[in-house]
Write a protein that holds these residues in place. Sequence first.
Motif, mmCIF file in Angstrom:
data_model
loop_
_atom_site.group_PDB
_atom_site.id
_atom_site.type_symbol
_atom_site.label_atom_id
_atom_site.label_comp_id
_atom_site.label_asym_id
_atom_site.label_seq_id
_atom_site.Cartn_x
_atom_site.Cartn_y
_atom_site.Cartn_z
ATOM 1 N N GLU A 17 61.038 -22.499 30.504
ATOM 2 C CA GLU A 17 62.442 -21.949 30.846
ATOM 3 C C GLU A 17 63.297 -21.625 29.732
ATOM 4 O O GLU A 17 63.943 -20.724 29.698
ATOM 5 C CB GLU A 17 63.048 -22.848 32.057
ATOM 6 N N THR A 18 63.254 -22.591 28.948
ATOM 7 C CA THR A 18 64.187 -22.332 27.627
ATOM 8 C C THR A 18 63.778 -21.134 26.781
ATOM 9 O O THR A 18 64.567 -20.331 26.208
ATOM 10 C CB THR A 18 64.505 -23.263 26.953
ATOM 11 N N GLN A 19 62.446 -20.989 26.712
ATOM 12 C CA GLN A 19 61.821 -19.873 25.962
ATOM 13 C C GLN A 19 62.173 -18.371 26.897
ATOM 14 O O GLN A 19 62.564 -17.328 26.120
ATOM 15 C CB GLN A 19 60.204 -20.043 25.731
ATOM 16 N N ALA A 20 62.072 -18.506 27.977
ATOM 17 C CA ALA A 20 62.448 -17.316 29.111
ATOM 18 C C ALA A 20 63.874 -16.921 28.719
ATOM 19 O O ALA A 20 64.371 -15.678 28.333
ATOM 20 C CB ALA A 20 61.894 -17.651 30.308
ATOM 21 N N ALA A 21 64.812 -18.001 28.445
ATOM 22 C CA ALA A 21 66.206 -17.740 28.384
ATOM 23 C C ALA A 21 66.545 -17.230 26.817
ATOM 24 O O ALA A 21 67.217 -15.965 26.810
ATOM 25 C CB ALA A 21 66.906 -18.957 28.647
ATOM 26 N N CYS A 22 65.592 -17.595 26.007
ATOM 27 C CA CYS A 22 65.858 -17.172 24.668
ATOM 28 C C CYS A 22 65.388 -15.650 24.482
ATOM 29 O O CYS A 22 66.092 -14.685 24.106
ATOM 30 C CB CYS A 22 64.780 -18.000 23.740
ATOM 31 N N ILE A 23 64.274 -15.428 25.117
ATOM 32 C CA ILE A 23 63.759 -13.894 24.888
ATOM 33 C C ILE A 23 64.453 -13.102 25.799
ATOM 34 O O ILE A 23 64.949 -12.156 25.282
ATOM 35 C CB ILE A 23 62.244 -13.886 25.384
ATOM 36 N N SER A 24 65.114 -13.519 26.930
ATOM 37 C CA SER A 24 65.972 -12.684 27.665
ATOM 38 C C SER A 24 67.219 -12.296 27.166
ATOM 39 O O SER A 24 67.664 -11.160 27.309
ATOM 40 C CB SER A 24 66.333 -13.250 28.957
#
Length: 90
Positions: A17-24
């Motif tokens: 979930e944090t990687q998704a937030a980062c990439i987003s």
Amino acid sequence: MISSGQLKAICRVNAEETQAACISYFLGFLGGALEFSETARAFCLPPNEVTPLKVVVTFLDYLDRTPGAAKKQAADALLFALRDEYPCLQ
């Protein structure tokens, strides 16, 4: 607004979930910057060579080598990082 240091902390966590937030964050920044700066770009990404992950690495490397950058707004530091890594050749 999010600081560069806060975004760096998010991007360094290896949870899905944090990687998704980062990439987003980076995809949103790039989409806006490329859409609204057709005439005077601060950076020029080479076509088909830059992935979202490469942009994240560029940002994190910039923060590691630039004293005080972690205190800047994330959008400002990302713009400077991309300008340094991908300058527009005249």
